[in-house]
Scaffold this motif. Structure first.
Motif, PDB file in Angstrom:
ATOM      1  N   ILE A  76       0.834  -1.204   0.000  1.00  0.00           N
ATOM      2  CA  ILE A  76       0.000   0.000   0.000  1.00  0.00           C
ATOM      3  C   ILE A  76       0.867   1.251   0.000  1.00  0.00           C
ATOM      4  O   ILE A  76       0.440   2.322  -0.450  1.00  0.00           O
ATOM      5  CB  ILE A  76      -0.972  -0.005   1.197  1.00  0.00           C
ATOM      6  N   THR A  77       2.115   1.133   0.495  1.00  0.00           N
ATOM      7  CA  THR A  77       2.994   2.304   0.505  1.00  0.00           C
ATOM      8  C   THR A  77       3.372   2.751  -0.907  1.00  0.00           C
ATOM      9  O   THR A  77       3.722   3.916  -1.110  1.00  0.00           O
ATOM     10  CB  THR A  77       4.296   2.010   1.281  1.00  0.00           C
ATOM     11  N   ILE A  78       3.285   1.841  -1.884  1.00  0.00           N
ATOM     12  CA  ILE A  78       3.686   2.191  -3.255  1.00  0.00           C
ATOM     13  C   ILE A  78       2.815   3.305  -3.838  1.00  0.00           C
ATOM     14  O   ILE A  78       3.342   4.323  -4.311  1.00  0.00           O
ATOM     15  CB  ILE A  78       3.686   0.941  -4.155  1.00  0.00           C
ATOM     16  N   PRO A  79       1.450   3.187  -3.824  1.00  0.00           N
ATOM     17  CA  PRO A  79       0.657   4.324  -4.318  1.00  0.00           C
ATOM     18  C   PRO A  79       0.814   5.575  -3.465  1.00  0.00           C
ATOM     19  O   PRO A  79       0.737   6.696  -3.993  1.00  0.00           O
ATOM     20  CB  PRO A  79      -0.788   3.797  -4.269  1.00  0.00           C
ATOM     21  N   LEU A  80       1.064   5.410  -2.158  1.00  0.00           N
ATOM     22  CA  LEU A  80       1.276   6.578  -1.302  1.00  0.00           C
ATOM     23  C   LEU A  80       2.561   7.307  -1.693  1.00  0.00           C
ATOM     24  O   LEU A  80       2.606   8.543  -1.719  1.00  0.00           O
ATOM     25  CB  LEU A  80       1.335   6.152   0.173  1.00  0.00           C
ATOM     26  N   VAL A  81       3.597   6.541  -2.013  1.00  0.00           N
ATOM     27  CA  VAL A  81       4.855   7.150  -2.473  1.00  0.00           C
ATOM     28  C   VAL A  81       4.657   7.842  -3.819  1.00  0.00           C
ATOM     29  O   VAL A  81       5.200   8.932  -4.061  1.00  0.00           O
ATOM     30  CB  VAL A  81       5.964   6.077  -2.564  1.00  0.00           C
ATOM     31  N   LEU A  82       3.857   7.249  -4.696  1.00  0.00           N
ATOM     32  CA  LEU A  82       3.566   7.878  -5.995  1.00  0.00           C
ATOM     33  C   LEU A  82       2.841   9.206  -5.800  1.00  0.00           C
ATOM     34  O   LEU A  82       3.085  10.174  -6.527  1.00  0.00           O
ATOM     35  CB  LEU A  82       2.734   6.931  -6.861  1.00  0.00           C
ATOM     36  N   ILE A  83       1.933   9.260  -4.820  1.00  0.00           N
ATOM     37  CA  ILE A  83       1.251  10.526  -4.506  1.00  0.00           C
ATOM     38  C   ILE A  83       2.271  11.555  -4.031  1.00  0.00           C
ATOM     39  O   ILE A  83       2.198  12.744  -4.378  1.00  0.00           O
ATOM     40  CB  ILE A  83       0.161  10.304  -3.443  1.00  0.00           C
ATOM     41  N   ALA A  84       3.241  11.092  -3.222  1.00  0.00           N
ATOM     42  CA  ALA A  84       4.298  11.998  -2.753  1.00  0.00           C
ATOM     43  C   ALA A  84       5.094  12.560  -3.930  1.00  0.00           C
ATOM     44  O   ALA A  84       5.441  13.750  -3.961  1.00  0.00           O
ATOM     45  CB  ALA A  84       5.221  11.271  -1.783  1.00  0.00           C
ATOM     46  N   PHE A  85       5.381  11.731  -4.937  1.00  0.00           N
ATOM     47  CA  PHE A  85       6.074  12.209  -6.133  1.00  0.00           C
ATOM     48  C   PHE A  85       5.221  13.244  -6.873  1.00  0.00           C
ATOM     49  O   PHE A  85       5.739  14.241  -7.388  1.00  0.00           O
ATOM     50  CB  PHE A  85       6.380  11.038  -7.067  1.00  0.00           C
ATOM     51  N   PHE A  86       3.910  13.007  -6.922  1.00  0.00           N
ATOM     52  CA  PHE A  86       3.006  13.924  -7.627  1.00  0.00           C
ATOM     53  C   PHE A  86       2.999  15.303  -6.968  1.00  0.00           C
ATOM     54  O   PHE A  86       2.936  16.338  -7.654  1.00  0.00           O
ATOM     55  CB  PHE A  86       1.591  13.331  -7.639  1.00  0.00           C
ATOM     56  N   TYR A  87       3.058  15.336  -5.637  1.00  0.00           N
ATOM     57  CA  TYR A  87       3.012  16.606  -4.903  1.00  0.00           C
ATOM     58  C   TYR A  87       4.407  17.119  -4.532  1.00  0.00           C
ATOM     59  O   TYR A  87       4.510  18.068  -3.747  1.00  0.00           O
ATOM     60  CB  TYR A  87       2.184  16.454  -3.622  1.00  0.00           C
ATOM     61  N   SER A  88       5.445  16.525  -5.076  1.00  0.00           N
ATOM     62  CA  SER A  88       6.799  16.865  -4.628  1.00  0.00           C
ATOM     63  C   SER A  88       7.143  18.349  -4.823  1.00  0.00           C
ATOM     64  O   SER A  88       7.757  18.971  -3.954  1.00  0.00           O
ATOM     65  CB  SER A  88       7.823  15.989  -5.364  1.00  0.00           C
ATOM     66  N   LYS A  89       6.743  18.929  -5.949  1.00  0.00           N
ATOM     67  CA  LYS A  89       7.055  20.339  -6.193  1.00  0.00           C
ATOM     68  C   LYS A  89       6.294  21.243  -5.219  1.00  0.00           C
ATOM     69  O   LYS A  89       6.826  22.244  -4.733  1.00  0.00           O
ATOM     70  CB  LYS A  89       6.721  20.712  -7.636  1.00  0.00           C
TER      71      LYS A  89
END
Length: 317
Positions: A184-197
């Motif tokens: 489940i951490t994988i999609p959460l990490v992807l969300i973090a990449f999306f909001y990184s800026k």
């Protein structure tokens, strides 16, 4: 180039991790269904290696996000009460909902994790003197209080042994079928990449972020919710891994700067690499016995944390 090198090291150490162990593995039988070697590799060692990399990646990113949003290099799930809040949530789940699913218990742990994290943020916002070294010490005081409450009620509920299993992270019990929650951490990490800026801009302060059209409070809340969910997932699956989210982002920042959006992958990858190294070390130091990985990261992490504090104090002088 640096991302490629770290990824190559992760692959190299992963191979070592998969073939390291007391049980002997026959290479010719690895892909033969039902053999002892096949079961050891695919039911135990590969799941263990995957869980180590996933947990290291997730917890390192949690630390990076927290440090960026609080504008403090000493803040992490370990030093902000996040981990101990999760332990309290796990205790509540064990006391009142022992027969519920692991997902339900994770949600309870996440709720307590959010509560503890926002309590920490609320306290430091009330403090006028926000010294970089003082803030994490306040978080560690909160952690101590929460840990004491957890152990008191665990003793009352005869759950000391169950709670102690979460005090130090341990991957020795990871088997196929009991670690998949970490996915489940994988999609959460992807969300973090999306909001990184947006996280990078928000880390420059509320006024600066607002002037650039960023909804500061929303972005901060998204970041903290991601941190709480990832921390809870790691805690309830493999236990606490102290200082990982503190030292890895600082090492990355020291060599590659403070741009979160550029450092997100390398921070996570370096966290996975560091955790693999600690796990391998814990398995060979007193071979054939094993030292819990949480103890290894605690020893290294606490030493690096103290060095960071003394470095900061000397710099201010």
């Amino acid at each position: 180039m640096k991302n490629f090198i770290i990824t190559a090291f992760i692959i190299f150490l992963s191979i070592i991790s998969i073939f390291l162990g007391v049980a002997t593995v026959n290479l010719s039988d690895i892909f033969v269904q039902g053999t002892n070697s096949n079961n050891i590799i695919f039911l135990s060692r590969i799941p263990r290696t995957i869980s180590i990399i996933t947990a290291g990646f997730g917890m390192s990113i949690c630390g990076l996000i927290m440090q960026q949003l609080t504008m403090n290099k000493f803040v992490s799930p370990t030093t902000a009460g996040t981990a101990d809040s999760s332990k309290l949530g796990i205790l509540i789940a064990l006391l009142f909902f022992p027969r519920e699913s692991i997902i339900f218990k994770m949600l309870i742990a996440s709720a307590f994790t959010m509560g503890g994290t926002f309590l920490f943020l609320g306290i430091i916002r009330k403090i006028k003197i926000k010294d970089n070294a003082l803030v994490p010490l306040i978080g560690m005081m909160i952690s101590g209080i929460l840990s004491s409450i957890t152990m008191f009620f665990a003793y009352k509920g005869d759950l000391i042994q169950s709670i102690n299993s979460w005090l130090f992270g341990d991957f020795s019990g990871v088997l196929k079928g009991n670690y998949e929650l970490l996915y489940i951490t994988i999609p959460l990490v992807l969300i973090a990449f999306f909001y990184s800026k947006q996280f990078t801009i928000s880390g420059m302060g509320e006024e600066f972020a607002t002037n650039l059209g960023i909804n500061y409070k929303t972005i901060v809340n998204i970041g903290l919710i991601l941190v709480c969910f990832i921390s809870s997932l790691v805690m309830i699956t493999v236990g606490g891994i102290p200082f990982l989210g503190l030292i890895i982002p600082n090492i990355v920042s020291l060599f590659f700067g403070d741009n979160l959006s550029k450092n997100l992958y390398i921070t996570g990858a370096l966290g996975g690499l560091f955790l693999l190294l600690c796990d391998i070390l814990g398995r060979v130091v007193i071979y054939p016995h094993e030292i819990p990985i949480g103890m290894i990261t605690g020893v290294f992490g606490s030493g690096i944390f103290l060095a960071m504090i003394f470095r900061r104090l000397n710099f201010e002088e």
